[in-house]
Write an enzyme that holds these catalytic residues in place. Structure first.
Site: not given
Ligand code: AMP
Ligand code: TRP
Length: 328
Positions: A111, A192, A195
């Site tokens: 960040k 990756k 969102k």
């Molecule tokens: P975030 O969307 O980064 O807040 O992540 C929320 C949860 O979803 C966390 O446990 C992340 O590790 C999982 N997560 C987010 N994006 C992915 C992805 N592309 N593949 C697998 N797990 C994900």
């Protein structure tokens, strides 16, 4: 029964990556563990989100957990902000964490490197996360690869606290999935699925129009050799689709590869799009039911009651041990 705890931030619309990497595994763990799942809305304040949107994200996230199969009678499902003790314990633990340790966290460094103006919350983030975890004494904390470092920091804080003030916290173990822990962007399988990629064709949203999501699978970037095989380095696109297929059907990658021997990508993608479409239809139907009326309020009240009871006791214990209260 061993304890497990995890949280997701309501910072955006729920993606297929969230579903496969976090929500679906939680559902599969709920019969085996005493589970605590919360919406990390205090952590979501580290980025600015319009209040209206934050409220919607939060509601959708809880509804989706339940629509995906999480049973509020088996799992303690709650909002982080409902349990005031998190912030209080976060302060105590933050006083024990070194500035240097916080400064070497990858999430913070990333960040910072972006040169945007960032609030102090992103720096203190792991102190609060340590409090979230240590409050409930979980044995395991399922998280994505990117969050492993924060769980390790929580372990260090727990050990330090236990050494200084006597045994108080269980030392938690991070749990990362071998398959599905990192679902990649469908247009750029070296990055990756995220969102934050709002406009892109590379990200599937669980509540999106299903025909759109199927199209995104059909137009996913693969390679030109036309062989369905698992090789993350040389064939990242098709390997990513194989992982998605494997998690959605609960079949091994090898089994799926064997089924599609000598078959082209088009057929494979069409099947996967169908499988995904069916799963999303089921989830969206349940979501529509859940989102109505006051059901979610009831679920959160029930969860907060259980969580608060544990958190109060734990915080009281901590405060006795550190000598901040006059009661012994
Ligand atoms: P975030 O969307 O980064 O807040 O992540 C929320 C949860 O979803 C966390 O446990 C992340 O590790 C999982 N997560 C987010 N994006 C992915 C992805 N592309 N593949 C697998 N797990 C994900
Ligand atoms: N930081 C986590 C994420 O971005 C969310 C989170 C907050 C969390 N507190 C937690 C995860 C405690 C596990 C345990 O995904």
């Amino acid at each position: 029964m061993k304890k497990m705890l995890s949280g997701i931030k309501p910072t955006g619309r729920v993606t297929l990556g969230n579903y496969i990497g976090a929500i679906k595994p939680f559902v599969s763990y709920q019969d085996e563990y005493d589970m605590y799942i919360f919406i990390a809305n205090l952590h979501s304040m580290t980025v600015y989100i319009e209040p209206k949107e934050l409220r919607k994200n939060t509601k959708d996230l809880i509804a989706l957990y339940i629509a995906a199969g999480l049973d509020p009678n088996k799992v303690t499902l709650f909002l982080q902000s409902d349990i005031l003790e998190h912030a209080q314990l976060g302060w105590y633990l933050g006083c024990m964490v070194g500035m240097g340790d916080l400064a070497r966290m990858t999430q913070y460094k990333d960040k910072l490197a972006k040169n945007e103006s960032i609030g102090a919350g992103i720096f203190n983030y792991p102190s609060l996360m340590s409090a979230d975890i240590l409050m409930y004494d979980p044995d395991f904390v399922p998280v994505g690869e990117d969050q492993k470092q924060h769980v390790e920091l929580a372990r260090d804080v727990a050990e330090k606290f236990n050494r200084r003030y006597s045994d108080t916290f269980t030392i938690p173990q991070p749990l990362t999935a071998k398959v599905g822990g990192r679902i990649m962007d469908l247009q750029d399988p070296t990055k990756k699925m995220s969102k934050s990629d709002e406009a892109g064709k590379g990200c599937i949203y669980i509540l999106d129009d299903i025909a759109v999501s199927k199209k995104k699978i059909m137009s996913a970037v693969t390679d030109s050799d036309g062989i369905i095989a698992f090789d993350r380095t040389n064939k990242p696109g098709i390997s990513n689709l194989l992982e998605i297929y494997s998690i959605l059907t609960d079949r091994t990658i090898q089994d799926i590869v064997n089924q599609y021997l000598g078959v082209g990508y088009g057929v494979f993608k069409k099947d996967l799009a169908e499988i995904l479409g069916q799963e999303l239809t089921t989830i969206q139907e349940r979501y529509q039911e859940i989102i109505k009326g006051s059901y979610l309020d009831d679920v959160l009240l029930q969860g907060a009651t259980v969580a608060r009871n544990i958190a109060r006791k734990k915080l009281a214990k901590v405060e006795r041990k550190i000598g901040i209260t006059i009661k012994k």
